[in-house]
Design an enzyme around this catalytic site. Structure first.
Site, PDB file in Angstrom:
ATOM      1  N   SER A  57       0.866  -1.344  -0.056  1.00 28.42           N
ATOM      2  CA  SER A  57      -0.177  -0.112  -0.059  1.00 28.42           C
ATOM      3  C   SER A  57       0.910   1.135  -0.046  1.00 28.42           C
ATOM      4  CB  SER A  57      -0.683   0.035   1.307  1.00 28.42           C
ATOM      5  OG  SER A  57      -2.065   1.079   1.089  1.00 28.42           O
ATOM      6  N   GLY A  59       2.001   3.290   2.387  1.00 31.67           N
ATOM      7  CA  GLY A  59       3.091   3.296   3.311  1.00 31.67           C
ATOM      8  C   GLY A  59       4.348   2.671   2.976  1.00 31.67           C
ATOM      9  N   GLU A  60       4.152   1.470   2.212  1.00 36.52           N
ATOM     10  CA  GLU A  60       5.133   0.805   1.964  1.00 36.52           C
ATOM     11  C   GLU A  60       5.806   1.361   0.635  1.00 36.52           C
ATOM     12  OE1 GLU A  60       3.312  -1.265   4.440  1.00 36.52           O
ATOM     13  OE2 GLU A  60       2.222  -0.962   2.661  1.00 36.52           O
ATOM     14  N   TYR A  61       5.183   2.089  -0.186  1.00 35.84           N
ATOM     15  CA  TYR A  61       5.686   2.816  -1.302  1.00 35.84           C
ATOM     16  C   TYR A  61       6.641   3.830  -0.824  1.00 35.84           C
ATOM     17  CZ  TYR A  61       5.848   6.480  -5.089  1.00 35.84           C
ATOM     18  OH  TYR A  61       6.040   7.404  -5.810  1.00 35.84           O
ATOM     19  N   GLY A  64       9.830   2.497   0.356  1.00 43.03           N
ATOM     20  CA  GLY A  64      10.655   2.195  -0.728  1.00 43.03           C
ATOM     21  C   GLY A  64      11.130   3.164  -1.520  1.00 43.03           C
TER      22      GLY A  64
END
Length: 411
Positions: A57, A59-61, A64
């Protein structure tokens, strides 16, 4: 176990399609996934060299992104495919400049995994934090395609470390290397005989430090703040908003201003919040017709600018931890040297514990505690500045994950 997993994933797919008739968010995902292969087949040719980034989602984007940016700059002749599982990631970042194509990840069936990788055939795949999909990962491994997992964080009670977690454990071995946030995660991976691990820390620290290099100027916020002490409440939920409503209505002061950025920006909820505040309140969507300097409350009924708004904060409140929705991003205000107030349900967030221990973050569970700490921070400038500086120090102490990952990739 893989047989049972594949039966379960097909039932899940069917269930999502049924629920999509009644849930708008799930509907977006179902309809979006239906378009994935069409988009891939019309954007990628057999001659293209590709990279594949996958995030669960938003947050992970964000986690990274520093790595993605570096790879985008290095692999100028490659096409980059960015996939999301959740609509909350895809819908906000579907036009991300770091990717040539942004898609929903198809449901993790063997057929979908084969078809997806037949088209994309990435020279490098990066998964962020979690969202481990066995069929995709096992297919990558069978084809000897390079994949790494970054900013991984594991807990002892997860399926990977249980007797019934064989299928998920096997999927982890598709990664040539895993970069973990902490030593605990490395120890857990070693316990299942996974050895290619580096404790690099969390890439989010590098991500938020990048924010300091950006132009964070927002003229309308400068006009509103007018050199007053400004409290920024970010990603708020009703339980936290209730504290602010009571505080503002009971402590009206011309020397204190509030910016509230609700997590949910549906118009009926925004209007309800505005109606409960008994002082001059302006919505972002209506700011052109208002004198912002005269307002005491500024409600942000839009998305995408909160990280910049934090640069104007004297004090920050970050939502999610008073209820069960999960604490939102506390590193974004911390990098600006701002003291932070959060709720008491923060036990799954090690950065919260660390900043509380350092004295830059304050956890509250009730209105009385909230009022006490907010008043203290608002009225005691030395205490406010000292507390905020501890948060900035914490960010600086934990940077460097991106460098380790790029060194491994020889970039």
């Amino acid at each position: 176990m893989s047989f049972l997993y594949n039966i379960g994933i097909n039932f899940t797919n069917y269930g999502l399609k049924c629920v999509a008739h009644f849930n708008q968010k799930i509907k977006l995902g179902v309809y979006g996934r239906a378009k994935t292969f069409y988009l891939l087949e019309n954007s990628i040719t057999k001659n293209d060299k590709t990279l594949w980034f996958h995030c669960a989602s938003l947050g992970e984007y964000e986690q990274g992104l520093p790595v993605f940016k570096a790879l985008r700059k290095h692999y100028v002749n490659h096409k980059i495919v960015l996939s999301f599982f959740s609509p909350s990631g895809f819908e906000i970042r579907k036009n991300s400049p770091i990717a040539d194509l942004v898609v929903y990840l198809p449901i993790d069936t063997p057929k979908n995994a084969k078809r997806f990788l037949d088209i994309v055939n990435p020279v490098l795949t990066i998964f962020v934090k979690y969202d481990i999909w066995p069929n995709f990962l096992n297919t990558l491994k069978k084809r000897q395609l390079k994949a790494i997992l970054i900013s991984a964080s594991f807990r002892r009670n997860q399926s990977y470390f249980k007797f019934y977690g064989k299928n998920l454990r096997k999927a982890l071995f598709a990664f040539q290397h895993i970069f973990t946030q902490n030593e605990i995660s490395k120890t857990l991976l070693n316990s299942i005989n996974y050895k290619n691990v580096t404790v690099s820390g969390d890439t989010r620290f590098d991500r938020v430090l990048d924010q300091l290099k950006q132009d964070n100027t927002l003229d309308f916020v400068e006009e509103f703040k007018a050199n007053k002490v400004c409290v920024v409440a970010g990603s708020t939920w009703p339980e936290g908003e209730a504290f602010f409503i009571d505080f503002i209505n009971s402590n009206i002061s011309n020397e204190l201003k509030f910016i509230i950025a609700p997590h949910n920006i549906k118009s009926n909820q925004i209007n309800s919040l505005k109606e409960k505040l008994h002082t001059k309140t302006v919505l972002f969507s209506e700011k052109e017709n208002e004198n912002l300097r005269e307002a005491q409350i500024f409600i942000i009924d839009t998305v995408g600018i909160l990280s910049k708004i934090y640069s104007y904060a004297s004090i920050a409140y970050v939502g999610g931890a008073l209820g069960n929705t999960g604490l939102h991003n506390t590193l974004e205000p911390a990098v600006f040297g701002v003291p932070i107030i959060i709720g008491n349900h923060h036990h799954k967030f090690p950065e919260a514990k660390a900043m509380i221990d350092k004295g830059g973050m304050f956890s509250v569970s009730n209105h009385k505690d909230f009022t006490l700490i907010l008043n203290k921070l608002a009225k005691e400038s030395d205490f406010r500045v000292k507390s905020g500086s501890k948060n900035r120090e914490y960010i600086e102490e934990n940077k460097g994950a991106v460098i380790q990952i790029l060194n491994y990739l020889r970039i």
